[in-house]
Design an enzyme around this catalytic site. Structure first.
Site, PDB file in Angstrom:
ATOM      1  N   GLU A  27      18.562  60.463 -30.096  1.00  0.00           N
ATOM      2  CA  GLU A  27      19.267  61.038 -31.049  1.00  0.00           C
ATOM      3  C   GLU A  27      19.890  62.960 -31.665  1.00  0.00           C
ATOM      4  OE1 GLU A  27      20.230  59.467 -36.047  1.00  0.00           O
ATOM      5  OE2 GLU A  27      18.349  59.492 -35.289  1.00  0.00           O
ATOM      6  N   LYS A 100      27.145  56.326 -36.648  1.00  0.00           N
ATOM      7  CA  LYS A 100      25.994  55.145 -37.427  1.00  0.00           C
ATOM      8  C   LYS A 100      26.247  54.980 -38.324  1.00  0.00           C
ATOM      9  CE  LYS A 100      21.239  56.833 -38.279  1.00  0.00           C
ATOM     10  NZ  LYS A 100      19.986  57.986 -38.548  1.00  0.00           N
ATOM     11  N   CYS A 137      19.218  54.625 -34.443  1.00  0.00           N
ATOM     12  CA  CYS A 137      18.284  55.092 -35.645  1.00  0.00           C
ATOM     13  C   CYS A 137      17.861  54.303 -36.075  1.00  0.00           C
ATOM     14  CB  CYS A 137      18.206  56.909 -35.384  1.00  0.00           C
ATOM     15  SG  CYS A 137      16.284  57.085 -36.072  1.00  0.00           S
TER      16      CYS A 137
END
Length: 278
Positions: A27, A100, A137
């Site tokens: 990331e 995200k 994540c």
């Protein structure tokens, strides 16, 4: 940033020489993890998509004939930024992007200051190596995200990641957190009958502002099969560059043995869309 990108390119070329067809980067790989502090000057790190990084990694993908999963700080418009994964096809084109969806806000992880939650939903990206369910994540803690990718035909779940230890936690607590992180993602593999790849940062990144003790990223990148079987897990204190063979066809057999999708009670799940059931 230029040093990071140069080292990434060197390692990508090495992996391609060793036979890798799909390469997953961690990331926000171009820079330090800037979310340790809230600083408006850090928005200068963001870039457009397409932009310099997609051009660079696109040329590399085309040169080597590989698919690359990148993770970028996207400048969508003035004042509008995302934490975005970009999948580069082996001809150098952008196969798709994922923004995200779940944005954390914890000490040293001030992501809500920087990132607008994604608005593209959970949709796999079609590539020459398969249909990739790319998440990022904090998304990895949410079974709903993995399930929605699986329901749309994802063949593999991929999580570029930046997660580490809080320095004030005990060693025992740190290990519990790391093991929980591995366990929940292995659970996504089992529940959906899909392989999972997670690539994390590793090593200490100091907080130059002095507001925190920095983050000791715990590495431990791993790949598991559709029954949660561990193909490989990296160490927690050093960089590793590993090529792993994954049989995507094995998921078909596992889903025949364990037909979780068949037995889902979709007529009884309406309440899942509520925040809480009083």
């Amino acid at each position: 940033m230029q040093d990071n990108i140069s080292r990434l390119a060197k390692n990508i070329r090495d992996l391609a020489r060793r036979g890798a067809q799909l390469i997953v980067l961690q990331e926000l790989h171009n820079s330090l993890y800037f979310c340790q502090v809230e600083d408006v000057n850090n928005f200068d790190l963001a870039e457009t998509i397409p932009g310099p990084s997609t051009d660079f990694f696109g040329q590399l993908a085309q040169e080597l004939g590989i698919v690359i999963v990148t993770s970028l700080f996207e400048k969508r418009a003035p004042g509008l930024y995302h934490n975005t994964a970009v999948v580069i096809e082996k001809d150098g084109s952008i196969a798709g992007i994922y923004r995200k969806m779940h944005i954390p806000d914890d000490p040293a992880y001030y992501e809500k200051f920087y990132f607008t939650p994604g608005d593209l939903g959970f949709h796999p990206i079609e590539t020459s190596v398969g249909r990739l369910g790319v998440l990022i994540c904090w998304d990895q803690w949410y079974p709903e995200a993995a399930r929605l990718m699986a329901l749309q035909g994802a063949q593999i779940l991929i999580y570029p990641t930046a997660i580490g230890y809080e320095s004030s936690d005990s060693k025992e607590e740190q290990q519990r957190q790391r093991e929980a992180w591995t366990t929940v993602q292995r659970g996504h593999a089992v529940a959906n009958g899909l392989p999972v790849i997670t690539v994390n940062r590793v090593g200490l990144e100091p907080d130059l502002s002095g507001q925190t003790n920095g983050i000791q990223f715990w590495g431990s990148s791993f790949a598991v099969g559709p029954q949660g079987e561990l193909h490989y897990q990296a160490c927690d204190d050093d960089e590793e560059s590993i090529v792993i063979d994954i049989d995507l066809d094995h998921s078909e057999q596992v889903r025949r043995w364990w037909p979780f999708l068949r037995d889902r009670r979709i007529d009884s799940y309406d309440d899942i869309t509520k925040r809480f059931i009083d």
